[in-house]
Design a protein around this motif. Structure first.
Motif, PDB file in Angstrom:
ATOM      1  N   ILE A 184       0.841  -1.161  -0.081  1.00  0.00           N
ATOM      2  CA  ILE A 184       0.051  -0.139   0.226  1.00  0.00           C
ATOM      3  C   ILE A 184       0.811   1.432   0.091  1.00  0.00           C
ATOM      4  O   ILE A 184       0.737   2.046  -0.678  1.00  0.00           O
ATOM      5  CB  ILE A 184      -0.920  -0.084   1.229  1.00  0.00           C
ATOM      6  CG1 ILE A 184      -2.087  -1.036   0.984  1.00  0.00           C
ATOM      7  CG2 ILE A 184      -1.698   1.435   1.409  1.00  0.00           C
ATOM      8  CD1 ILE A 184      -2.675  -1.316   2.230  1.00  0.00           C
ATOM      9  N   LYS A 185       1.911   1.349   0.754  1.00  0.00           N
ATOM     10  CA  LYS A 185       2.565   2.458   0.660  1.00  0.00           C
ATOM     11  C   LYS A 185       3.502   2.625  -0.332  1.00  0.00           C
ATOM     12  O   LYS A 185       3.622   3.803  -0.857  1.00  0.00           O
ATOM     13  CB  LYS A 185       3.770   2.144   1.971  1.00  0.00           C
ATOM     14  CG  LYS A 185       4.773   3.368   2.356  1.00  0.00           C
ATOM     15  CD  LYS A 185       5.796   3.126   3.234  1.00  0.00           C
ATOM     16  CE  LYS A 185       6.770   4.258   3.279  1.00  0.00           C
ATOM     17  NZ  LYS A 185       7.783   3.790   4.205  1.00  0.00           N
ATOM     18  N   ASP A 186       3.936   1.276  -1.358  1.00  0.00           N
ATOM     19  CA  ASP A 186       4.619   1.887  -2.490  1.00  0.00           C
ATOM     20  C   ASP A 186       3.542   2.225  -3.690  1.00  0.00           C
ATOM     21  O   ASP A 186       4.005   2.838  -4.582  1.00  0.00           O
ATOM     22  CB  ASP A 186       5.156   0.240  -2.864  1.00  0.00           C
ATOM     23  CG  ASP A 186       6.461  -0.137  -1.984  1.00  0.00           C
ATOM     24  OD1 ASP A 186       7.083   1.153  -1.294  1.00  0.00           O
ATOM     25  OD2 ASP A 186       6.845  -1.228  -1.847  1.00  0.00           O
ATOM     26  N   ASN A 187       2.117   1.889  -3.594  1.00  0.00           N
ATOM     27  CA  ASN A 187       1.454   2.104  -4.772  1.00  0.00           C
ATOM     28  C   ASN A 187       0.236   3.024  -4.443  1.00  0.00           C
ATOM     29  O   ASN A 187       0.116   3.814  -5.180  1.00  0.00           O
ATOM     30  CB  ASN A 187       0.809   0.622  -5.199  1.00  0.00           C
ATOM     31  CG  ASN A 187       1.895  -0.250  -5.559  1.00  0.00           C
ATOM     32  OD1 ASN A 187       2.436  -0.036  -6.643  1.00  0.00           O
ATOM     33  ND2 ASN A 187       2.001  -1.374  -4.855  1.00  0.00           N
ATOM     34  N   CYS A 188      -0.193   3.152  -3.349  1.00  0.00           N
ATOM     35  CA  CYS A 188      -1.377   4.007  -2.764  1.00  0.00           C
ATOM     36  C   CYS A 188      -1.200   4.767  -1.652  1.00  0.00           C
ATOM     37  O   CYS A 188      -2.194   4.801  -0.756  1.00  0.00           O
ATOM     38  CB  CYS A 188      -2.693   2.983  -2.922  1.00  0.00           C
ATOM     39  SG  CYS A 188      -3.259   2.195  -4.241  1.00  0.00           S
ATOM     40  N   ALA A 244     -13.694   5.758  -1.670  1.00  0.00           N
ATOM     41  CA  ALA A 244     -13.816   5.326  -3.109  1.00  0.00           C
ATOM     42  C   ALA A 244     -12.753   5.595  -3.680  1.00  0.00           C
ATOM     43  O   ALA A 244     -12.236   4.828  -4.831  1.00  0.00           O
ATOM     44  CB  ALA A 244     -15.054   6.155  -3.750  1.00  0.00           C
ATOM     45  N   VAL A 245     -11.621   6.838  -3.544  1.00  0.00           N
ATOM     46  CA  VAL A 245     -10.604   6.894  -4.314  1.00  0.00           C
ATOM     47  C   VAL A 245      -9.615   5.903  -3.672  1.00  0.00           C
ATOM     48  O   VAL A 245      -8.639   5.298  -4.507  1.00  0.00           O
ATOM     49  CB  VAL A 245     -10.070   8.363  -3.834  1.00  0.00           C
ATOM     50  CG1 VAL A 245      -8.563   8.766  -4.372  1.00  0.00           C
ATOM     51  CG2 VAL A 245     -11.042   9.482  -4.487  1.00  0.00           C
ATOM     52  N   PHE A 246      -9.365   5.463  -2.520  1.00  0.00           N
ATOM     53  CA  PHE A 246      -8.505   4.761  -2.148  1.00  0.00           C
ATOM     54  C   PHE A 246      -8.751   3.194  -2.743  1.00  0.00           C
ATOM     55  O   PHE A 246      -7.977   2.395  -3.251  1.00  0.00           O
ATOM     56  CB  PHE A 246      -8.548   4.388  -0.519  1.00  0.00           C
ATOM     57  CG  PHE A 246      -7.576   3.387  -0.110  1.00  0.00           C
ATOM     58  CD1 PHE A 246      -6.466   3.270  -0.386  1.00  0.00           C
ATOM     59  CD2 PHE A 246      -8.148   2.361   0.963  1.00  0.00           C
ATOM     60  CE1 PHE A 246      -5.559   2.026   0.273  1.00  0.00           C
ATOM     61  CE2 PHE A 246      -7.603   1.218   1.575  1.00  0.00           C
ATOM     62  CZ  PHE A 246      -6.117   1.167   1.070  1.00  0.00           C
ATOM     63  N   ASP A 247     -10.255   2.834  -2.803  1.00  0.00           N
ATOM     64  CA  ASP A 247     -10.729   1.605  -3.204  1.00  0.00           C
ATOM     65  C   ASP A 247     -10.265   1.425  -4.757  1.00  0.00           C
ATOM     66  O   ASP A 247      -9.673   0.519  -5.212  1.00  0.00           O
ATOM     67  CB  ASP A 247     -12.290   1.167  -3.080  1.00  0.00           C
ATOM     68  CG  ASP A 247     -12.482   1.005  -1.726  1.00  0.00           C
ATOM     69  OD1 ASP A 247     -11.445   0.852  -0.963  1.00  0.00           O
ATOM     70  OD2 ASP A 247     -13.601   1.237  -1.331  1.00  0.00           O
ATOM     71  N   ALA A 248     -10.366   2.640  -5.501  1.00  0.00           N
ATOM     72  CA  ALA A 248     -10.032   2.562  -6.843  1.00  0.00           C
ATOM     73  C   ALA A 248      -8.609   2.436  -7.030  1.00  0.00           C
ATOM     74  O   ALA A 248      -8.058   1.548  -7.882  1.00  0.00           O
ATOM     75  CB  ALA A 248     -10.394   3.875  -7.646  1.00  0.00           C
ATOM     76  N   CYS A 249      -7.633   3.190  -6.078  1.00  0.00           N
ATOM     77  CA  CYS A 249      -6.304   2.937  -6.265  1.00  0.00           C
ATOM     78  C   CYS A 249      -6.082   1.400  -6.010  1.00  0.00           C
ATOM     79  O   CYS A 249      -4.926   0.806  -7.027  1.00  0.00           O
ATOM     80  CB  CYS A 249      -5.620   3.801  -5.414  1.00  0.00           C
ATOM     81  SG  CYS A 249      -3.825   3.576  -5.607  1.00  0.00           S
ATOM     82  N   GLN A 261      -4.821   9.857   2.661  1.00  0.00           N
ATOM     83  CA  GLN A 261      -5.971  10.996   2.752  1.00  0.00           C
ATOM     84  C   GLN A 261      -7.423   9.836   3.566  1.00  0.00           C
ATOM     85  O   GLN A 261      -8.118  10.624   4.492  1.00  0.00           O
ATOM     86  CB  GLN A 261      -6.496  11.146   1.635  1.00  0.00           C
ATOM     87  CG  GLN A 261      -5.570  12.195   1.124  1.00  0.00           C
ATOM     88  CD  GLN A 261      -5.830  12.730  -0.566  1.00  0.00           C
ATOM     89  OE1 GLN A 261      -6.647  11.933  -1.107  1.00  0.00           O
ATOM     90  NE2 GLN A 261      -5.287  13.767  -0.787  1.00  0.00           N
ATOM     91  N   TYR A 262      -7.514   8.669   3.275  1.00  0.00           N
ATOM     92  CA  TYR A 262      -8.379   8.020   3.772  1.00  0.00           C
ATOM     93  C   TYR A 262      -8.437   7.775   5.459  1.00  0.00           C
ATOM     94  O   TYR A 262      -9.173   7.981   6.155  1.00  0.00           O
ATOM     95  CB  TYR A 262      -8.867   6.828   3.026  1.00  0.00           C
ATOM     96  CG  TYR A 262      -9.912   5.953   3.593  1.00  0.00           C
ATOM     97  CD1 TYR A 262     -10.951   6.308   3.727  1.00  0.00           C
ATOM     98  CD2 TYR A 262      -9.672   4.548   3.824  1.00  0.00           C
ATOM     99  CE1 TYR A 262     -11.993   5.517   4.145  1.00  0.00           C
ATOM    100  CE2 TYR A 262     -10.607   3.546   4.361  1.00  0.00           C
ATOM    101  CZ  TYR A 262     -11.862   4.079   4.556  1.00  0.00           C
ATOM    102  OH  TYR A 262     -12.862   3.291   4.840  1.00  0.00           O
ATOM    103  N   ALA A 263      -7.238   7.373   5.889  1.00  0.00           N
ATOM    104  CA  ALA A 263      -6.971   7.035   7.362  1.00  0.00           C
ATOM    105  C   ALA A 263      -6.984   8.491   7.848  1.00  0.00           C
ATOM    106  O   ALA A 263      -7.451   8.517   9.195  1.00  0.00           O
ATOM    107  CB  ALA A 263      -5.474   6.688   7.509  1.00  0.00           C
TER     108      ALA A 263
END
Length: 179
Positions: A76-80, A108-113, A86-88
């Motif tokens: 997650i750290k490497d990609n999103c 929704a933005v995090f899920d899309a990523c 922002q979500y956390a």
């Protein structure tokens, strides 16, 4: 709990493992993905704890659960990282009890990523409540049924099988709470 000399306790060096030192909001925002990604190893750990009724034999599997969680957070750290932060942050700051309803847009933005970059979809609502069979490589096979067990006939053959019930004659019992 009383411990006798016959009980072997693990050494402190055997118990050390890199911990996930993350905040509550951070863990809550990634919880569905952690649960889905590490489901097999976590089920293996829980099965070990249940079958042994003692946590000592399950220390190595517990280390694998922690390593799986750490691996997912590294991905997650490497990609999103930006979307996840922002979500956390939204979960942390939007309410006093870490509710999600104010953060659906950042979710929704995090899920899309996660879907785009890691090919991981958020589990559907109720996914973790469904009954599933866990096939463990370490568990013994299930026992064969006893051939001497008597066959018991169905005691209630006259009961209806899953027929739909008619609607209530006088409406809902909680008619006052439906508004």
């Amino acid at each position: 709990m009383v411990i006798t000399n016959g009980v072997k306790l693990p050494e402190f060096s055997e118990l050390t493992v890199d911990e996930c030192e993350l905040s509550t909001a951070t863990l809550m925002s990634a919880a569905p993905y952690v649960g889905k990604h590490c489901e097999a190893v976590n089920n293996e750990f829980m099965l070990c704890r249940y079958e042994n009724k003692d946590p000592r034999p399950c220390v190595e599997i517990g280390k694998k659960v922690t390593a799986c969680t750490m691996q997912l957070f590294k991905h997650i750290k490497d990609n999103c990282k930006l979307e996840f932060n922002q979500y956390a942050n939204c979960i942390d700051k939007s309410s006093g009890n870490y509710t999600f309803h104010n953060c659906r847009k950042t979710q929704a933005v995090f899920d899309a990523c996660m879907d785009e970059k890691l090919c991981m979809n958020r589990p559907a609502f109720g996914y973790f409540c469904r009954a599933r069979i866990h096939h463990s490589p370490t568990s013994p096979p299930p026992p064969e049924p006893c051939p001497c067990a008597p066959k018991v006939p169905d005691p209630t053959p006259s009961l209806p099988d899953c027929k739909p019930r008619p609607p209530a004659r006088f409406g809902n019992r909680l008619y006052w709470a439906t508004e």
